[in-house]
Design a protein around this motif. Structure first.
Motif, PDB file in Angstrom:
ATOM      1  N   THR A  96      29.605   1.812  12.704  1.00 13.99           N
ATOM      2  CA  THR A  96      29.643   0.604  13.540  1.00 13.99           C
ATOM      3  C   THR A  96      29.124   0.832  14.951  1.00 13.99           C
ATOM      4  N   SER A  97      29.351   2.024  15.503  1.00 19.11           N
ATOM      5  CA  SER A  97      28.857   2.280  16.856  1.00 19.11           C
ATOM      6  C   SER A  97      27.341   2.245  16.906  1.00 19.11           C
ATOM      7  N   CYS A  98      26.706   2.760  15.852  1.00 22.40           N
ATOM      8  CA  CYS A  98      25.243   2.823  15.838  1.00 22.40           C
ATOM      9  C   CYS A  98      24.637   1.457  15.495  1.00 22.40           C
ATOM     10  N   VAL A  99      25.277   0.729  14.589  1.00 19.83           N
ATOM     11  CA  VAL A  99      24.810  -0.631  14.295  1.00 19.83           C
ATOM     12  C   VAL A  99      24.911  -1.496  15.552  1.00 19.83           C
ATOM     13  N   ALA A 100      25.985  -1.323  16.313  1.00 19.05           N
ATOM     14  CA  ALA A 100      26.125  -2.072  17.564  1.00 19.05           C
ATOM     15  C   ALA A 100      24.997  -1.715  18.531  1.00 19.05           C
ATOM     16  N   ALA A 101      24.637  -0.432  18.582  1.00 19.25           N
ATOM     17  CA  ALA A 101      23.519  -0.020  19.440  1.00 19.25           C
ATOM     18  C   ALA A 101      22.228  -0.673  18.989  1.00 19.25           C
ATOM     19  N   VAL A 200      22.929  11.262  19.880  1.00 19.28           N
ATOM     20  CA  VAL A 200      23.471  11.937  18.699  1.00 19.28           C
ATOM     21  C   VAL A 200      24.565  11.057  18.095  1.00 19.28           C
ATOM     22  N   VAL A 201      24.573  10.992  16.765  1.00 22.28           N
ATOM     23  CA  VAL A 201      25.595  10.231  16.052  1.00 22.28           C
ATOM     24  C   VAL A 201      26.423  11.200  15.213  1.00 22.28           C
ATOM     25  N   GLY A 202      27.741  11.207  15.415  1.00 26.01           N
ATOM     26  CA  GLY A 202      28.593  12.073  14.623  1.00 26.01           C
ATOM     27  C   GLY A 202      28.779  13.444  15.230  1.00 26.01           C
ATOM     28  N   ASP A 203      29.203  14.391  14.383  1.00 26.94           N
ATOM     29  CA  ASP A 203      29.669  15.683  14.886  1.00 26.94           C
ATOM     30  C   ASP A 203      28.894  16.879  14.354  1.00 26.94           C
ATOM     31  N   ASP A 204      27.607  16.706  14.094  1.00 17.33           N
ATOM     32  CA  ASP A 204      26.790  17.856  13.699  1.00 17.33           C
ATOM     33  C   ASP A 204      26.892  18.933  14.777  1.00 17.33           C
ATOM     34  N   ALA A 205      27.217  20.165  14.356  1.00 18.06           N
ATOM     35  CA  ALA A 205      27.477  21.239  15.318  1.00 18.06           C
ATOM     36  C   ALA A 205      26.256  21.571  16.163  1.00 18.06           C
ATOM     37  N   VAL A 206      25.088  21.639  15.523  1.00 18.15           N
ATOM     38  CA  VAL A 206      23.871  21.990  16.256  1.00 18.15           C
ATOM     39  C   VAL A 206      23.539  20.915  17.282  1.00 18.15           C
ATOM     40  N   LEU A 207      23.532  19.662  16.836  1.00 17.21           N
ATOM     41  CA  LEU A 207      23.214  18.574  17.764  1.00 17.21           C
ATOM     42  C   LEU A 207      24.280  18.443  18.844  1.00 17.21           C
ATOM     43  N   GLY A 208      25.531  18.685  18.469  1.00 24.56           N
ATOM     44  CA  GLY A 208      26.606  18.593  19.449  1.00 24.56           C
ATOM     45  C   GLY A 208      26.439  19.589  20.575  1.00 24.56           C
ATOM     46  N   ASP A 209      26.062  20.818  20.235  1.00 20.86           N
ATOM     47  CA  ASP A 209      25.846  21.845  21.263  1.00 20.86           C
ATOM     48  C   ASP A 209      24.700  21.446  22.190  1.00 20.86           C
ATOM     49  N   ILE A 210      23.623  20.951  21.599  1.00 22.30           N
ATOM     50  CA  ILE A 210      22.469  20.552  22.411  1.00 22.30           C
ATOM     51  C   ILE A 210      22.820  19.357  23.286  1.00 22.30           C
ATOM     52  N   ALA A 211      23.570  18.413  22.712  1.00 24.36           N
ATOM     53  CA  ALA A 211      23.984  17.246  23.493  1.00 24.36           C
ATOM     54  C   ALA A 211      24.826  17.667  24.695  1.00 24.36           C
ATOM     55  N   LEU A 219      27.581   9.247  19.841  1.00 20.16           N
ATOM     56  CA  LEU A 219      28.315   8.107  19.296  1.00 20.16           C
ATOM     57  C   LEU A 219      29.204   8.578  18.147  1.00 20.16           C
ATOM     58  N   PRO A 220      30.389   7.994  18.003  1.00 19.00           N
ATOM     59  CA  PRO A 220      31.242   8.347  16.862  1.00 19.00           C
ATOM     60  C   PRO A 220      30.651   7.818  15.563  1.00 19.00           C
ATOM     61  N   ALA A 221      30.954   8.511  14.464  1.00 19.21           N
ATOM     62  CA  ALA A 221      30.391   8.130  13.170  1.00 19.21           C
ATOM     63  C   ALA A 221      31.384   7.358  12.312  1.00 19.21           C
ATOM     64  N   ALA A 222      32.432   6.793  12.938  1.00 20.74           N
ATOM     65  CA  ALA A 222      33.445   6.051  12.177  1.00 20.74           C
ATOM     66  C   ALA A 222      32.819   4.862  11.465  1.00 20.74           C
ATOM     67  N   GLY A 223      33.308   4.621  10.235  1.00 23.04           N
ATOM     68  CA  GLY A 223      32.759   3.546   9.422  1.00 23.04           C
ATOM     69  C   GLY A 223      33.554   2.261   9.519  1.00 23.04           C
ATOM     70  N   GLY A 224      32.903   1.183   9.192  1.00 26.46           N
ATOM     71  CA  GLY A 224      33.547  -0.121   9.183  1.00 26.46           C
ATOM     72  C   GLY A 224      32.595  -1.173   8.654  1.00 26.46           C
ATOM     73  N   ARG A 225      33.038  -2.394   8.681  1.00 25.14           N
ATOM     74  CA  ARG A 225      32.151  -3.505   8.318  1.00 25.14           C
ATOM     75  C   ARG A 225      31.239  -3.812   9.499  1.00 25.14           C
ATOM     76  N   ARG A 226      30.203  -4.571   9.248  1.00 25.47           N
ATOM     77  CA  ARG A 226      29.256  -4.867  10.321  1.00 25.47           C
ATOM     78  C   ARG A 226      29.878  -5.658  11.447  1.00 25.47           C
ATOM     79  N   ASP A 227      30.907  -6.422  11.173  1.00 27.82           N
ATOM     80  CA  ASP A 227      31.503  -7.210  12.242  1.00 27.82           C
ATOM     81  C   ASP A 227      32.586  -6.438  12.990  1.00 27.82           C
ATOM     82  N   ASP A 228      32.808  -5.164  12.641  1.00 29.09           N
ATOM     83  CA  ASP A 228      33.745  -4.316  13.372  1.00 29.09           C
ATOM     84  C   ASP A 228      33.056  -3.713  14.588  1.00 29.09           C
ATOM     85  N   ARG A 229      33.698  -3.711  15.709  1.00 29.64           N
ATOM     86  CA  ARG A 229      33.110  -3.123  16.926  1.00 29.64           C
ATOM     87  C   ARG A 229      34.115  -2.173  17.563  1.00 29.64           C
TER      88      ARG A 229
END
Length: 229
Positions: A96-101, A200-211, A219-229
Motif C-alpha cells: 500500500t505504501s508503494c501504490v500510494a506513491a 527502497v521498498v521493504g527490508d532487503d539487506a543489501v538495499l537497506g545498507d545502501i539506503a 517504504l514499508p512493504a506491508a500489504g493491504g487493499r488498494r484503498d488502505d493507506r
C-alpha cells in the motif's frame, strides 16, 4: 513557471504487489491445463534452485518462459487477466505504501512506468488497474502461428532493467536527476542508481545498507487493499 517533466519507475513483484506474479500465474496456468500441483512444485523448485546455486537471475527467468512453449499467446494473456481479477481482491494484495506513491506520481502528472522480469500476461492488467503509462518487461517470443516458442528476447532483470530505464528516460526527454525509481531487491540497484530519487521498498539487506549510507528513503512493504493507506 512550467512544470518539470518527470518519470517514476516501479518494480512490480513485492514492490507494488506483495506476491511474485510469475509463480502465482504459473500455478494457475498449469492447473488449468491439468496439473494436480506436482508439475508446479517441480518447476517452482527448479526455478528457485537457480538462485540457490548462484546462477544469474536471468537464467531462471529464461527457464520460466519455457513453461509456455506451444501455448497460444492469446490464451495466456486471457488467463493473466483472469488471474489478476481474482488476485486484486485479496486482502493483502498490494504494497500500500508503494501504490500510494504511484498514485501521488499520477496526480502530479508524472509518467508512470512499470519495470519487471514478469511478462505482459501478468503486467498488462496491473498496469491498466494502477494507471501506468508504460510497461518494460520480459518479452517471450511468439511463432508465426501466435504460440509462444519458449524463448525470451530480453529477461528484464538486473542490467537489462537499468538499460531499459536509461533508454526510457532518454526517449521521454526527461532528466534522470528529476526521476524516481522504486525497487525491493538488490537486483534493482542499477535501476535505482539511474535516477535522482531512488526509493527502497521493504527490508532487503543489501538495499537497506545502501539506503542507510546514501540517505535513500525506505517504504514499508506491508500489504493491504488498494484503498488502505
Amino acid at each position: 513557471m512550467s512544470q518539470v517533466r518527470r518519470a517514476a519507475f516501479f518494480d512490480v513483484d513485492e514492490t507494488l504487489i506483495t506476491a511474485k506474479s510469475m509463480f502465482l500465474f504459473l500455478r494457475l496456468w498449469l492447473a488449468a491445463n491439468g496439473d494436480d500441483g506436482t508439475l508446479y512444485r517441480r518447476q517452482a523448485d527448479a526455478l528457485r534452485a537457480t538462485v540457490t546455486q548462484g546462477l544469474p537471475r536471468e537464467v531462471g527467468n529464461r527457464a520460466y518462459y519455457r513453461n509456455f512453449a506451444g501455448a497460444p499467446a492469446a490464451d495466456v494473456l486471457a488467463a493473466g487477466r483472469a488471474w489478476y481479477a481474482d488476485y486484486r481482491r485479496l486482502p493483502e494484495a498490494f504494497v500500500t505504501s508503494c501504490v500510494a506513491a504511484l498514485e501521488r506520481h499520477r496526480a502530479a502528472g508524472d509518467t508512470v512506468v512499470l519495470v519487471s522480469g514478469s511478462f505482459e500476461a501478468c503486467l498488462a492488467p496491473i498496469a491498466e488497474d494502477l494507471g501506468a503509462d508504460l510497461v518494460l518487461c520480459s518479452d517471450p517470443q511468439t511463432a508465426p502461428d501466435g504460440t509462444y516458442t519458449g524463448d525470451v528476447g530480453t529477461p528484464m532483470i538486473g542490467a537489462a532493467k537499468t538499460e531499459a530505464v536509461t533508454k526510457a528516460i532518454a526517449d521521454l526527454g526527461v532528466a534522470a536527476s528529476d526521476c524516481f525509481a522504486y525497487g525491493d531487491h538488490s537486483s534493482d540497484l542499477g535501476m535505482l542508481g539511474a535516477v535522482g530519487h531512488p526509493v527502497v521498498v521493504g527490508d532487503d539487506a543489501v538495499l537497506g545498507d545502501i539506503a542507510d549510507k546514501k540517505g535513500w528513503p525506505v517504504l514499508p512493504a506491508a500489504g493491504g487493499r488498494r484503498d488502505d493507506r
